[in-house]
Scaffold this motif. Structure first.
Motif, PDB file in Angstrom:
ATOM      1  N   VAL A  40       0.794  -1.148   0.186  1.00  0.00           N
ATOM      2  CA  VAL A  40       0.118   0.054  -0.018  1.00  0.00           C
ATOM      3  C   VAL A  40       0.981   1.328  -0.162  1.00  0.00           C
ATOM      4  CG1 VAL A  40      -1.644   1.332   1.430  1.00  0.00           C
ATOM      5  CG2 VAL A  40      -1.929  -1.134   1.251  1.00  0.00           C
ATOM      6  N   PRO A  41       0.774   2.028  -1.035  1.00  0.00           N
ATOM      7  CA  PRO A  41       1.493   3.406  -1.101  1.00  0.00           C
ATOM      8  C   PRO A  41       1.264   4.284   0.362  1.00  0.00           C
ATOM      9  CG  PRO A  41       0.361   3.059  -3.145  1.00  0.00           C
ATOM     10  CD  PRO A  41       0.010   2.178  -2.376  1.00  0.00           C
ATOM     11  N   GLY A  42       2.349   4.789   0.959  1.00  0.00           N
ATOM     12  CA  GLY A  42       2.520   5.251   2.223  1.00  0.00           C
ATOM     13  C   GLY A  42       2.230   4.599   3.163  1.00  0.00           C
ATOM     14  N   ALA A  43       2.099   3.180   3.087  1.00  0.00           N
ATOM     15  CA  ALA A  43       2.065   2.186   4.543  1.00  0.00           C
ATOM     16  C   ALA A  43       3.510   2.370   5.415  1.00  0.00           C
ATOM     17  CB  ALA A  43       1.764   1.016   4.101  1.00  0.00           C
ATOM     18  N   TRP A  44       3.212   2.153   6.556  1.00  0.00           N
ATOM     19  CA  TRP A  44       4.236   2.228   7.515  1.00  0.00           C
ATOM     20  C   TRP A  44       5.166   0.585   7.638  1.00  0.00           C
ATOM     21  CZ3 TRP A  44       6.774   6.191   9.216  1.00  0.00           C
ATOM     22  CH2 TRP A  44       6.073   7.604   9.128  1.00  0.00           C
ATOM     23  N   VAL A  45       6.268   0.724   7.762  1.00  0.00           N
ATOM     24  CA  VAL A  45       6.910  -0.726   7.712  1.00  0.00           C
ATOM     25  C   VAL A  45       7.577  -0.660   9.106  1.00  0.00           C
ATOM     26  CG1 VAL A  45       8.776  -1.937   6.853  1.00  0.00           C
ATOM     27  CG2 VAL A  45       7.591  -1.024   5.453  1.00  0.00           C
ATOM     28  N   SER A  46       7.303  -1.410  10.011  1.00  0.00           N
ATOM     29  CA  SER A  46       7.761  -1.372  11.300  1.00  0.00           C
ATOM     30  C   SER A  46       8.779  -2.759  11.301  1.00  0.00           C
ATOM     31  CB  SER A  46       6.744  -1.782  12.514  1.00  0.00           C
ATOM     32  OG  SER A  46       5.998  -0.528  12.566  1.00  0.00           O
ATOM     33  N   PRO A  47       9.998  -2.535  11.236  1.00  0.00           N
ATOM     34  CA  PRO A  47      11.075  -3.683  11.409  1.00  0.00           C
ATOM     35  C   PRO A  47      10.974  -4.699  12.387  1.00  0.00           C
ATOM     36  CG  PRO A  47      12.345  -1.378  10.974  1.00  0.00           C
ATOM     37  CD  PRO A  47      10.678  -1.157  11.376  1.00  0.00           C
ATOM     38  N   GLN A  48      10.783  -5.889  12.325  1.00  0.00           N
ATOM     39  CA  GLN A  48      10.536  -7.060  13.522  1.00  0.00           C
ATOM     40  C   GLN A  48      11.572  -6.840  14.260  1.00  0.00           C
ATOM     41  OE1 GLN A  48      10.220 -10.305  10.678  1.00  0.00           O
ATOM     42  NE2 GLN A  48       8.317  -9.818   9.829  1.00  0.00           N
ATOM     43  N   LEU A  49      12.888  -6.649  13.812  1.00  0.00           N
ATOM     44  CA  LEU A  49      13.742  -6.532  14.858  1.00  0.00           C
ATOM     45  C   LEU A  49      14.074  -5.317  15.749  1.00  0.00           C
ATOM     46  CD1 LEU A  49      16.659  -8.512  12.679  1.00  0.00           C
ATOM     47  CD2 LEU A  49      14.739  -9.478  14.448  1.00  0.00           C
ATOM     48  N   GLU A  50      13.514  -4.356  14.849  1.00  0.00           N
ATOM     49  CA  GLU A  50      13.514  -3.053  15.684  1.00  0.00           C
ATOM     50  C   GLU A  50      12.425  -2.111  15.372  1.00  0.00           C
ATOM     51  OE1 GLU A  50      17.775  -1.032  15.449  1.00  0.00           O
ATOM     52  OE2 GLU A  50      17.488  -2.230  13.389  1.00  0.00           O
ATOM     53  N   PRO A  51      11.265  -2.552  15.942  1.00  0.00           N
ATOM     54  CA  PRO A  51       9.960  -1.747  15.749  1.00  0.00           C
ATOM     55  C   PRO A  51       9.772  -0.435  15.751  1.00  0.00           C
ATOM     56  CG  PRO A  51       9.495  -3.696  17.011  1.00  0.00           C
ATOM     57  CD  PRO A  51      11.088  -3.639  16.955  1.00  0.00           C
ATOM     58  N   ALA A  52      10.712   0.199  16.550  1.00  0.00           N
ATOM     59  CA  ALA A  52      10.871   1.723  17.063  1.00  0.00           C
ATOM     60  C   ALA A  52      11.201   2.378  15.748  1.00  0.00           C
ATOM     61  CB  ALA A  52      11.596   2.049  18.046  1.00  0.00           C
ATOM     62  N   ARG A  53      12.041   1.871  14.755  1.00  0.00           N
ATOM     63  CA  ARG A  53      12.817   2.421  13.612  1.00  0.00           C
ATOM     64  C   ARG A  53      12.039   2.210  12.514  1.00  0.00           C
ATOM     65  NH1 ARG A  53      18.839   0.499  13.082  1.00  0.00           N
ATOM     66  NH2 ARG A  53      18.669   2.381  11.817  1.00  0.00           N
ATOM     67  N   ARG A  54      10.889   2.452  12.473  1.00  0.00           N
ATOM     68  CA  ARG A  54       9.862   2.301  11.282  1.00  0.00           C
ATOM     69  C   ARG A  54      10.196   3.416  10.171  1.00  0.00           C
ATOM     70  NH1 ARG A  54       3.757   3.447  12.618  1.00  0.00           N
ATOM     71  NH2 ARG A  54       3.876   5.633  12.549  1.00  0.00           N
ATOM     72  N   ASP A  55       9.842   3.188   9.122  1.00  0.00           N
ATOM     73  CA  ASP A  55       9.864   3.738   8.071  1.00  0.00           C
ATOM     74  C   ASP A  55       8.513   3.865   6.937  1.00  0.00           C
ATOM     75  OD1 ASP A  55      10.737   2.391   5.398  1.00  0.00           O
ATOM     76  OD2 ASP A  55      11.746   1.503   7.210  1.00  0.00           O
ATOM     77  N   GLN A  56       8.430   4.743   6.113  1.00  0.00           N
ATOM     78  CA  GLN A  56       7.096   4.892   5.314  1.00  0.00           C
ATOM     79  C   GLN A  56       7.297   4.427   4.022  1.00  0.00           C
ATOM     80  OE1 GLN A  56       4.928   8.534   5.630  1.00  0.00           O
ATOM     81  NE2 GLN A  56       2.973   7.529   5.376  1.00  0.00           N
ATOM     82  N   LEU A  57       6.364   3.634   3.444  1.00  0.00           N
ATOM     83  CA  LEU A  57       6.710   3.365   1.893  1.00  0.00           C
ATOM     84  C   LEU A  57       6.382   4.479   1.164  1.00  0.00           C
ATOM     85  CD1 LEU A  57       4.811  -0.216   1.705  1.00  0.00           C
ATOM     86  CD2 LEU A  57       7.387   0.411   2.074  1.00  0.00           C
ATOM     87  N   ASP A  58       6.972   4.672   0.113  1.00  0.00           N
ATOM     88  CA  ASP A  58       6.530   6.102  -0.793  1.00  0.00           C
ATOM     89  C   ASP A  58       5.253   5.974  -1.511  1.00  0.00           C
ATOM     90  OD1 ASP A  58       7.235   4.362  -3.117  1.00  0.00           O
ATOM     91  OD2 ASP A  58       8.778   5.756  -3.890  1.00  0.00           O
ATOM     92  N   GLY A  59       5.070   6.741  -2.283  1.00  0.00           N
ATOM     93  CA  GLY A  59       3.888   6.866  -3.271  1.00  0.00           C
ATOM     94  C   GLY A  59       3.467   5.889  -3.889  1.00  0.00           C
ATOM     95  N   ARG A  60       4.296   4.960  -4.441  1.00  0.00           N
ATOM     96  CA  ARG A  60       3.928   3.783  -5.347  1.00  0.00           C
ATOM     97  C   ARG A  60       4.209   2.385  -4.497  1.00  0.00           C
ATOM     98  NH1 ARG A  60       3.615   4.170 -10.555  1.00  0.00           N
ATOM     99  NH2 ARG A  60       3.744   6.229 -11.418  1.00  0.00           N
ATOM    100  N   GLY A  61       4.560   2.561  -3.322  1.00  0.00           N
ATOM    101  CA  GLY A  61       4.501   1.407  -2.442  1.00  0.00           C
ATOM    102  C   GLY A  61       6.010   1.042  -2.407  1.00  0.00           C
ATOM    103  N   LEU A  62       7.011   1.722  -2.675  1.00  0.00           N
ATOM    104  CA  LEU A  62       8.455   1.213  -2.641  1.00  0.00           C
ATOM    105  C   LEU A  62       9.219   1.555  -1.207  1.00  0.00           C
ATOM    106  CD1 LEU A  62       7.616   1.077  -5.674  1.00  0.00           C
ATOM    107  CD2 LEU A  62      10.032   0.988  -6.221  1.00  0.00           C
TER     108      LEU A  62
END
Length: 185
Positions: A40-62
């Motif tokens: 999903v474009p703009g969805a958040w990725v919460s790394p399984q090993l470090e959930p606090a260091r999450r990042d957001q997918l861009d407008g195309r879901g990359l």
């Protein structure tokens, strides 16, 4: 003999259980008629090993920190494939593509950007549609495709039908090799 019996029982169990349902990974993916699911474009990725260091997918879901428009004189590497590429287990700076950008970027005479187009669970036939729909918009100079683990697993399933050839990749890039490759696998 016991190994053979164990393998036979394992095979029978897998056939009885059947294929796992195609399911998106929570809110990060959405169902898609062509490729089963995609991020999903703009969805958040919460790394399984470090959930606090999450990042957001861009407008195309990359998973990238670079804009779609490529700056002049920049070398771009697009990575496509499965979870080995997407690497949601770790924070973005720790992904192999981000590490490659840092290490190789220091050695090159031109700016380097890497674009992470991986999707956990993807198999080979899903990569070409992802390249055509999203990847080519980033004007990559180099394409790195890593798939195989999921193909290996699903390839053992009786109803598995791969749907991609090397000609599909050549056609996506519009190369003369695509014409020469024809429909060869």
């Amino acid at each position: 003999v016991s190994i053979g019996v164990g393998l036979l029982l394992g095979e029978l169990l897998l056939r009885w259980v059947g294929d796992p349902p195609v399911r998106p990974e929570g809110e990060r993916n959405r169902l898609d008629a062509e490729v089963a699911y995609e991020p999903v474009p703009g969805a958040w990725v919460s790394p399984q090993l470090e959930p606090a260091r999450r990042d957001q997918l861009d407008g195309r879901g990359l998973r990238t920190r670079h804009p779609e428009a490529k700056p002049a004189g920049t070398l771009r590497i697009l990575g496509l494939g499965d979870s080995v590429v997407q690497a949601v287990e770790v924070a973005y700076p720790d992904t192999w593509l981000a590490q490659l950008e840092g290490v190789l970027g220091r050695e090159l005479p031109v700016p380097l950007q890497t674009i992470n187009g991986g999707v956990g669970g993807y198999v080979s036939w899903q990569v070409a549609p992802r390249l055509l729909r999203h990847g080519l918009h980033y004007a990559p100079d180099v394409l790195v495709v890593i798939v195989g683990w999921n193909d290996l697993y699903f390839g053992s399933r009786p109803n598995w039908r791969p749907r991609i050839t090397l000609a599909d990749f050549h056609e996506a890039h519009g190369t003369a090799a695509g014409a020469a490759a024809g429909a060869a696998p």
